[in-house]
Design an enzyme around this catalytic site. Structure first.
Site, PDB file in Angstrom:
ATOM      1  N   LYS A  13      13.656  90.966  23.164  1.00 21.24           N
ATOM      2  CA  LYS A  13      15.111  91.036  23.284  1.00 21.24           C
ATOM      3  C   LYS A  13      15.659  89.844  22.518  1.00 21.24           C
ATOM      4  O   LYS A  13      15.500  88.691  22.945  1.00 21.24           O
ATOM      5  CB  LYS A  13      15.563  90.985  24.748  1.00 21.24           C
ATOM      6  CG  LYS A  13      17.084  90.890  24.874  1.00 21.24           C
ATOM      7  CD  LYS A  13      17.586  90.764  26.297  1.00 21.24           C
ATOM      8  CE  LYS A  13      19.071  90.402  26.282  1.00 21.24           C
ATOM      9  NZ  LYS A  13      19.646  90.274  27.632  1.00 21.24           N
ATOM     10  N   GLY A  49      27.106  87.731  32.387  1.00 19.09           N
ATOM     11  CA  GLY A  49      27.356  87.200  33.719  1.00 19.09           C
ATOM     12  C   GLY A  49      28.797  87.295  34.171  1.00 19.09           C
ATOM     13  O   GLY A  49      29.137  86.857  35.264  1.00 19.09           O
ATOM     14  N   ALA A  63      24.936  93.425  29.218  1.00 18.80           N
ATOM     15  CA  ALA A  63      25.837  92.333  29.611  1.00 18.80           C
ATOM     16  C   ALA A  63      27.232  92.836  29.990  1.00 18.80           C
ATOM     17  O   ALA A  63      27.791  93.709  29.334  1.00 18.80           O
ATOM     18  CB  ALA A  63      25.973  91.268  28.532  1.00 18.80           C
ATOM     19  N   GLY A  64      27.733  92.267  31.049  1.00 17.56           N
ATOM     20  CA  GLY A  64      29.086  92.551  31.496  1.00 17.56           C
ATOM     21  C   GLY A  64      29.176  93.470  32.695  1.00 17.56           C
ATOM     22  O   GLY A  64      30.220  93.564  33.330  1.00 17.56           O
ATOM     23  N   ALA A  85      21.479  92.196  34.829  1.00 16.59           N
ATOM     24  CA  ALA A  85      20.761  91.224  35.652  1.00 16.59           C
ATOM     25  C   ALA A  85      21.665  90.730  36.776  1.00 16.59           C
ATOM     26  O   ALA A  85      21.492  91.098  37.935  1.00 16.59           O
ATOM     27  CB  ALA A  85      20.262  90.055  34.802  1.00 16.59           C
ATOM     28  N   SER A  86      22.672  89.941  36.387  1.00 12.67           N
ATOM     29  CA  SER A  86      23.510  89.287  37.399  1.00 12.67           C
ATOM     30  C   SER A  86      24.107  90.258  38.398  1.00 12.67           C
ATOM     31  O   SER A  86      24.230  89.929  39.585  1.00 12.67           O
ATOM     32  CB  SER A  86      24.650  88.522  36.712  1.00 12.67           C
ATOM     33  OG  SER A  86      24.146  87.576  35.812  1.00 12.67           O
TER      34      SER A  86
END
Lengths: 66, 257
Positions: free
Chosen positions: B98, B159, B185-186, B207-208
């Site tokens: 990645k 995040g 992301a987001g 992830a987050s």
């Protein structure tokens, strides 16, 4: 023999290979990568690669991220 | 409906949800999140080894039986990212990377120039490159053109949990490239992941949204369902949006009084 391991000064008692230094820090063989003076050292050459005084060694592994 | 496999660089993945491990508080939580998400591919970062660390992340991932996707997080230049990618390939015996090349630490937005440069080099070096990129369709096409195995546009900054700020660009990226598009992301909650899939993304990387949720295991399960639902809806073909109502009950046959 004085050298730098992961940014910290370290004194080794005698001739040391990359493989020996790695085994001091982790039980793992896989999931670990080593660079000496900025060059990647393939796992297959760890045992044969002797460290020299003044070498800068980076020993990396997986952490959470991404 | 025909089979609907998710393939990156010739490898079939059993889930369209890719789970990042960033922000996870302990290994037990990660185990639960992986299990509940149903993911087959999990990201890790590469950092200096800590001899005092209790257990290792890799033990958890090996036990879970998931594939590892190392990242180049923390790199600000192509040269740094290429170096870290080579170390990752050596560490994890995978050529998948990645690719992250960050432009500034406040937004963590990609540096487009360095990103394309690093992608080109790593493709030439035999890597399967999955670049984290902006939601710019032109940049996505350039990344695909240099041989990236997928493109991974952001929905919003890493995040931030802001969801997909420009869904039209994500749909344009889907049209612009033939490689898989993975929304990266987001994502803040399940509806964001479902929207990504409804826009035609082939997968979602988050992830987050899971690791920092109050109950990560429950959110991981929500994401699993959202990705499946969004994909099904995309393939099912949604109805057109209309300004005016269209009666769903028949007009004919109404009684008169």
């Amino acid at each position: 023999m004085d050298l730098t391991v992961n940014g910290e000064h370290r004194t080794l008692s005698g001739p040391t290979s990359v493989a020996e230094l790695v085994s001091e820090l982790t039980h793992r063989q896989t999931g670990v990568a080593v660079a000496v003076n900025g060059e990647v050292v393939p796992r297959s050459t760890w045992a044969a690669r002797a460290l020299d005084p003044g070498d800068s060694v980076e020993i990396l592994t997986a952490v959470q991220g991404g | 409906m025909g089979s609907d496999t998710f393939v990156i660089a010739g490898e079939e993945l059993e889930s369209r949800l890719i789970l990042g491990t960033g922000g996870v508080t302990n290994h037990a939580v990660l185990e639960e999140a992986i299990r509940e998400s149903g993911t087959a591919l999990v990201t890790v970062a590469l950092r200096r080894i800590d001899p005092a660390a209790p257990g290792t992340l890799l033990d958890v991932l090996e036990k879970a039986g998931v594939r590892i996707l190392p990242n180049t997080a923390g790199c600000y230049t192509a040269a740094e990212a290429v170096k870290l990618a080579h170390l990752a390939r050596e560490a994890f015996a995978t050529s998948w990377i990645k690719l992250e090349v960050i432009g500034d630490e406040d937004t963590l937005l990609p540096d487009a120039v360095e990103l394309v440069s690093a992608a080109q080099t790593l493709v030439d070096d035999g890597f399967t490159v999955l670049p984290y990129t902006t939601d710019d369709p032109v940049l996505a096409r350039r990344l695909a053109d240099v041989g990236c195995a997928a493109v991974m546009p952001l929905g919003a900054p890493i995040g931030s949990g802001m969801g997909i700020r420009n869904p039209y660009n994500i749909a344009l990226i889907r049209e612009a490239v033939s490689v898989p598009v993975i929304l990266d992301a987001g994502i803040g909650t399940a509806s964001d992941a479902a929207l990504a899939m409804e826009l035609g993304c082939d997968g979602v990387l988050l992830a987050s949204a899971v690791t920092r949720a109050e109950r990560p295991g429950e959110m991981a399960a929500a994401m699993r369902h959202a990705v499946i639902a969004g994909r099904l809806a995309y393939r099912a073909g949604r109805i057109a949006r209309r300004l005016h109502a269209t009666a769903s009950s028949p007009v004919e046959g109404m009684p008169t009084w």
